[in-house]
Design a protein around this motif. Structure first.
Motif, mmCIF file in Angstrom:
data_model
loop_
_atom_site.group_PDB
_atom_site.id
_atom_site.type_symbol
_atom_site.label_atom_id
_atom_site.label_comp_id
_atom_site.label_asym_id
_atom_site.label_seq_id
_atom_site.Cartn_x
_atom_site.Cartn_y
_atom_site.Cartn_z
ATOM 1 N N ASP A 1 1.695 11.880 -9.541
ATOM 2 C CA ASP A 1 1.067 13.187 -9.420
ATOM 3 C C ASP A 1 2.089 14.305 -9.681
ATOM 4 N N PHE A 2 3.283 14.100 -9.238
ATOM 5 C CA PHE A 2 4.337 15.118 -9.441
ATOM 6 C C PHE A 2 5.026 14.965 -10.783
ATOM 7 N N GLY A 3 4.766 14.032 -11.533
ATOM 8 C CA GLY A 3 5.331 13.828 -12.850
ATOM 9 C C GLY A 3 6.696 13.201 -12.796
ATOM 10 N N LEU A 4 6.906 12.319 -11.829
ATOM 11 C CA LEU A 4 8.209 11.665 -11.693
ATOM 12 C C LEU A 4 8.242 10.448 -12.590
ATOM 13 N N GLN B 1 1.831 6.720 -6.710
ATOM 14 C CA GLN B 1 0.772 7.659 -7.020
ATOM 15 C C GLN B 1 1.281 9.085 -6.815
ATOM 16 N N ILE B 2 2.008 9.333 -5.714
ATOM 17 C CA ILE B 2 2.559 10.658 -5.453
ATOM 18 C C ILE B 2 3.580 10.992 -6.525
ATOM 19 N N GLN C 1 0.827 -1.176 0.000
ATOM 20 C CA GLN C 1 0.000 0.000 0.000
ATOM 21 C C GLN C 1 0.875 1.244 0.000
ATOM 22 N N ILE C 2 1.969 1.210 0.752
ATOM 23 C CA ILE C 2 2.898 2.343 0.829
ATOM 24 C C ILE C 2 3.532 2.519 -0.521
#
Length: 173
Positions: A14-17, A10-11, A3-4
């Motif tokens: 979201d930041f475009g990594l 997902q993060i 889950q982590i």
């Protein structure tokens, strides 16, 4: 834990990594850092270290110069003190020598004056004796002339000598 991981992806999304680009940028960063460290930071740090060393050397030299200057001042003061003492000693010696010479000259002058006085007394005594002798002769001659005029008789040499001796004895006494 999954889950982590999911949250992390997902993060990152979201930041475009993008992981591929991220690793490529990390590798490029390490390469640029290594090149800069070797060719830019190294020489700059070396130059800064040399400058720091020169400044430290300059400060050490400045301290040494300050110590040397203080020592030179002490030495010059000691030399001046010694020179003053020597000058004072020389002046005192010269003064003593001048006094000694003056004393000798005074003694010589007194001795010379005493010699002159003694010679003058001796000359006066001799002159007095000569004058007395001349006076006695003259007086004897005058007595002889007076006697020959009074007696009307010409005195011979023996008579004149006798009268001169008697007259001289009376004049001397």
């Amino acid at each position: 834990m999954d889950q982590i991981k999911g949250i992390a992806y997902q993060i990152a999304g979201d930041f475009g990594l993008a992981w591929g680009k991220f690793f490529a940028q990390v590798i490029i960063f390490i390469l640029v850092y290594t090149v800069l460290k070797k060719y830019a930071f190294g020489p700059i740090l070396g130059m800064l270290e040399q400058r720091r060393q020169r400044i430290a050397d300059g400060e050490a030299k400045l301290e040494k110069i300050a110590r040397d200057a203080a020592e030179a001042r002490q030495n010059s003061q000691a030399i001046l003190d010694k020179a003053e003492a020597d000058a004072a000693r020389l002046v005192k010696e010269a003064d003593d020598a001048a006094k000694l010479i003056q004393e000798r000259r005074q003694q010589d002058a007194v001795a010379s004056a005493n010699t002159i006085i003694a010679k003058a007394r001796e000359a006066a005594q001799l002159e007095q004796e000569q004058l007395m002798s001349q006076l006695k002769r003259e007086f004897g001659r005058m007595v002889s002339d007076a006697t020959s005029r009074v007696t009307g008789k010409v005195l011979n040499t023996d008579d004149q000598n006798r009268i001169n001796q008697e007259t001289a004895a009376q004049v001397s006494a």
